[in-house]
Design a protein around this motif. Structure first.
Motif, PDB file in Angstrom:
ATOM      1  N   ARG A 108      -8.234  -5.369   2.084  1.00 43.11           N
ATOM      2  CA  ARG A 108      -7.052  -5.929   2.783  1.00 43.11           C
ATOM      3  C   ARG A 108      -7.212  -5.783   4.296  1.00 43.11           C
ATOM      4  O   ARG A 108      -6.875  -6.687   5.062  1.00 43.11           O
ATOM      5  CB  ARG A 108      -5.777  -5.198   2.319  1.00 43.11           C
ATOM      6  CG  ARG A 108      -5.368  -5.594   0.925  1.00 43.11           C
ATOM      7  CD  ARG A 108      -3.947  -5.137   0.563  1.00 43.11           C
ATOM      8  NE  ARG A 108      -3.751  -5.399  -0.846  1.00 43.11           N
ATOM      9  CZ  ARG A 108      -3.942  -4.495  -1.818  1.00 43.11           C
ATOM     10  NH1 ARG A 108      -4.284  -3.255  -1.516  1.00 43.11           N
ATOM     11  NH2 ARG A 108      -3.772  -4.827  -3.080  1.00 43.11           N
ATOM     12  N   GLU A 121      -4.892   1.959   8.601  1.00 46.34           N
ATOM     13  CA  GLU A 121      -4.590   0.779   7.779  1.00 46.34           C
ATOM     14  C   GLU A 121      -3.500   1.058   6.752  1.00 46.34           C
ATOM     15  O   GLU A 121      -3.164   0.184   5.955  1.00 46.34           O
ATOM     16  CB  GLU A 121      -5.864   0.289   7.064  1.00 46.34           C
ATOM     17  CG  GLU A 121      -7.030  -0.010   7.992  1.00 46.34           C
ATOM     18  CD  GLU A 121      -6.795  -1.265   8.852  1.00 46.34           C
ATOM     19  OE1 GLU A 121      -5.803  -1.992   8.608  1.00 46.34           O
ATOM     20  OE2 GLU A 121      -7.602  -1.497   9.779  1.00 46.34           O
ATOM     21  N   PRO A 173      -8.614 -12.492  -2.486  1.00 44.10           N
ATOM     22  CA  PRO A 173      -8.440 -13.499  -1.436  1.00 44.10           C
ATOM     23  C   PRO A 173      -9.439 -14.634  -1.585  1.00 44.10           C
ATOM     24  O   PRO A 173     -10.524 -14.442  -2.127  1.00 44.10           O
ATOM     25  CB  PRO A 173      -8.721 -12.715  -0.153  1.00 44.10           C
ATOM     26  CG  PRO A 173      -9.606 -11.604  -0.574  1.00 44.10           C
ATOM     27  CD  PRO A 173      -9.339 -11.324  -2.025  1.00 44.10           C
ATOM     28  N   PRO A 232      -7.070  -6.978  -4.551  1.00 47.60           N
ATOM     29  CA  PRO A 232      -6.703  -8.297  -4.007  1.00 47.60           C
ATOM     30  C   PRO A 232      -7.763  -9.343  -4.358  1.00 47.60           C
ATOM     31  O   PRO A 232      -8.924  -9.009  -4.555  1.00 47.60           O
ATOM     32  CB  PRO A 232      -6.664  -8.062  -2.488  1.00 47.60           C
ATOM     33  CG  PRO A 232      -7.427  -6.818  -2.239  1.00 47.60           C
ATOM     34  CD  PRO A 232      -7.395  -6.003  -3.503  1.00 47.60           C
ATOM     35  N   LYS A 242      -7.238  -8.651   7.033  1.00 47.21           N
ATOM     36  CA  LYS A 242      -6.272  -8.591   8.150  1.00 47.21           C
ATOM     37  C   LYS A 242      -6.995  -8.742   9.499  1.00 47.21           C
ATOM     38  O   LYS A 242      -6.492  -9.388  10.424  1.00 47.21           O
ATOM     39  CB  LYS A 242      -5.514  -7.257   8.103  1.00 47.21           C
ATOM     40  CG  LYS A 242      -4.306  -7.202   9.006  1.00 47.21           C
ATOM     41  CD  LYS A 242      -3.579  -5.878   8.881  1.00 47.21           C
ATOM     42  CE  LYS A 242      -4.191  -4.843   9.781  1.00 47.21           C
ATOM     43  NZ  LYS A 242      -3.730  -3.499   9.647  1.00 47.21           N
ATOM     44  N   GLY A 261      -7.845  -1.294  -0.370  1.00 47.03           N
ATOM     45  CA  GLY A 261      -7.234  -1.189   0.966  1.00 47.03           C
ATOM     46  C   GLY A 261      -8.196  -1.635   2.056  1.00 47.03           C
ATOM     47  O   GLY A 261      -7.796  -2.303   3.020  1.00 47.03           O
TER      48      GLY A 261
END
Ligand SMILES: Cc1cc2nc3c(=O)[nH]c(=O)nc-3n(C[C@H](O)[C@H](O)[C@H](O)COP(=O)(O)OP(=O)(O)OC[C@H]3O[C@@H](n4cnc5c(N)ncnc54)[C@H](O)[C@@H]3O)c2cc1C
Length: 432
Positions: A193, A114, A18, A16, A197, A190
């Motif tokens: 993320r 998760e 972000p 990811p 989150k 993961g």
């Protein structure tokens, strides 16, 4: 396919990205430096407690060792138990060993909570003996570990080893069923993320250049200068492992960055993969200058070692491909014709006493020194130090143990002695 100088794991995942275009915040509760297992696990934990967290990463998420490793989620520590007991005594070693087992559960729990799709599987690890005297020591180690830590290891005699590994060069082995395998790049993606989150911000291409004590509106804290602008934080957590730099000189002087390199073959026929590793173990040998290897979930042989002592560069990576291939064929002559698809390297973080270290130094929090045993321990230390930062008093036997620098202070972060150390370890493998 021609040989690629590229990390195979990264071909299996989308990391990811972000906050790529957002400016980083100016004030946070916690600044975490480094977006690997340690930093992301810490960020997830403190963000879940409601803290405003910025993870600052000089490259991209998982760019360091966390996406480059063998994906072996291992029990125990780099040093043998007898050495640990003679150095730290029974009680502290028992707590350290218990922490190493708890670190396994910590990874499994995060993966489950998760929903991280990273092929985590408790397939166990197998240590194989390169000499008869190494094998003779396995029974003694297994006995101490059962007695002192209530943990069972299974010694495998040479004549039974065929059920564990399709190689005939070893003198026997020792199995720990609790260890696991995973795809580390998917795991670190993961974790990122999960941290986001929980509310953490992750800022890539944000190299921390300097860190200074600073107070703001009467509150003590830290002023960080980064390549994406300044940031003020109440607390700083340094999670830079083998990539620790001059931004944190006291830590840099205590950590030796050591290269480790990996090749993967093409996808193997299922029958051959079964023959090489019938129980899909995470395997490593008993040498100082060791080889570690396993099948990937798509049935390639992943084979790693310290083919060059210096950290990864175009030169060390290229040279490692040939060295590791010869090493692999030495273990598995069945792979003489297998094509090598990928080669890459990464940097390990060794302390001078080969132990993990965590706690506070110069007022900043840190955890590092995993010495090639970091998938589980980095995740665990990230969580435990974050709990400490949040005001809990978690049991953490690695906090407060002596953290030595180089003898006579002969080291400023530039490891000039690595060729000597490499030669020394090769010599020790020959004589011991
Ligand atoms: C080839 C290889 C194989 C390995 N195999 C295994 C294995 O099978 N099992 C196992 O348990 N362990 C293994 N390890 C070790 C394990 O990968 C590491 O211990 C673990 O990933 C450490 O995680 P970390 O988050 O502490 O550090 P890293 O993942 O290295 O992350 C540190 C990050 O800090 C960033 N950084 C550094 N300085 C700054 C700065 N000034 N500003 C901003 N960011 C900065 C870096 O860019 C980097 O991304 C292996 C390591 C290597 C290299």
């Amino acid at each position: 396919m021609a040989l690629q100088e590229h990390n195979y794991w990264l071909t299996t995942v989308e990391i990811p990205a972000p906050n790529a275009s957002l400016p980083s915040p100016e004030v946070v509760d916690v600044a975490v430096i480094g977006a690997g297992f340690t930093g992301l696990s810490a960020a997830r934990t403190v963000a879940k407690r409601g803290a405003k967290v910025a993870v600052l990463e000089s490259e991209t998420i998982g760019w360091g060792a966390s996406s480059r490793n063998g994906g072996m989620v291992l029990t125990g520590m780099k040093l043998g138990v007898n050495q640990l007991i003679s150095r730290y005594g029974r009680e502290l070693t028992q707590r350290m060993y218990a922490a190493s087992l708890a670190s396994m559960d910590c990874v499994e729990q995060i993966v489950r909570e998760e929903g991280i799709d990273c092929d985590f599987s408790r397939s166990g690890h197998l240590e194989v003996a390169c000499k008869q005297k190494h094998f003779d020591d396995y029974a003694r180690q297994a006995e101490v570990i059962a007695r002192e830590f209530n943990h069972t290891l299974r010694v495998v005699e040479r004549h039974e080893l065929g059920s564990e590994i399709g190689s005939t060069i070893y003198y026997g082995g020792m199995v720990d069923e609790v260890s696991a395998g995973c795809n580390p790049a998917r795991y670190v993606a993961g974790l990122a993320r999960a941290a986001v989150k929980a509310g953490a911000g992750i800022f890539e291409h944000a190299r921390v250049q300097t860190i200074q004590r600073d107070s703001r509106q009467g509150e003590p804290g830290w002023k960080l200068s980064t390549s994406r602008g300044p940031l003020w934080a109440h607390e700083v957590f340094v999670a830079t492992s083998g990539y620790t730099s001059r931004a944190t000189p006291a830590l840099q002087k205590r950590i030796i960055p050591i290269g480790s390199f990996i090749i993967t073959t093409e996808v193997l026929p299922e029958k051959l993969a079964q023959e090489l590793s019938p129980r899909n173990r995470m395997i490593y040998d008993s040498k100082n200058y060791l080889y570690y290897y396993r099948l990937t979930p798509d049935r390639r042989m992943l084979f790693g070692g310290r083919a060059a002592f210096f950290p990864e560069s175009d030169q060390t990576v290229r040279r490692s491909a040939g060295i590791l291939r010869r090493g692999m064929i030495g273990v598995y002559p069945q792979l003489a014709d297998a094509k090598i698809d990928y080669v890459w390297g990464g940097t390990l973080d060794f302390a001078f006493d080969i132990m993990p270290h965590a706690g506070q130094m110069d007022g900043m929090y840190y955890a590092l020194g995993y010495a090639g045993h970091g998938v589980a321990m980095a995740t665990y230390q990230g969580q435990k130090i974050a709990e400490l930062m949040a005001g809990d008093k978690p049991d953490n036997p690695f906090v407060g143990i002596p953290f030595p620098g180089a003898p006579l202070g002969l080291y400023n972060g530039k490891p000039w002695f690595l060729p000597l150390a490499g030669a020394w370890y090769k010599f020790m493998d020959w004589v011991s």
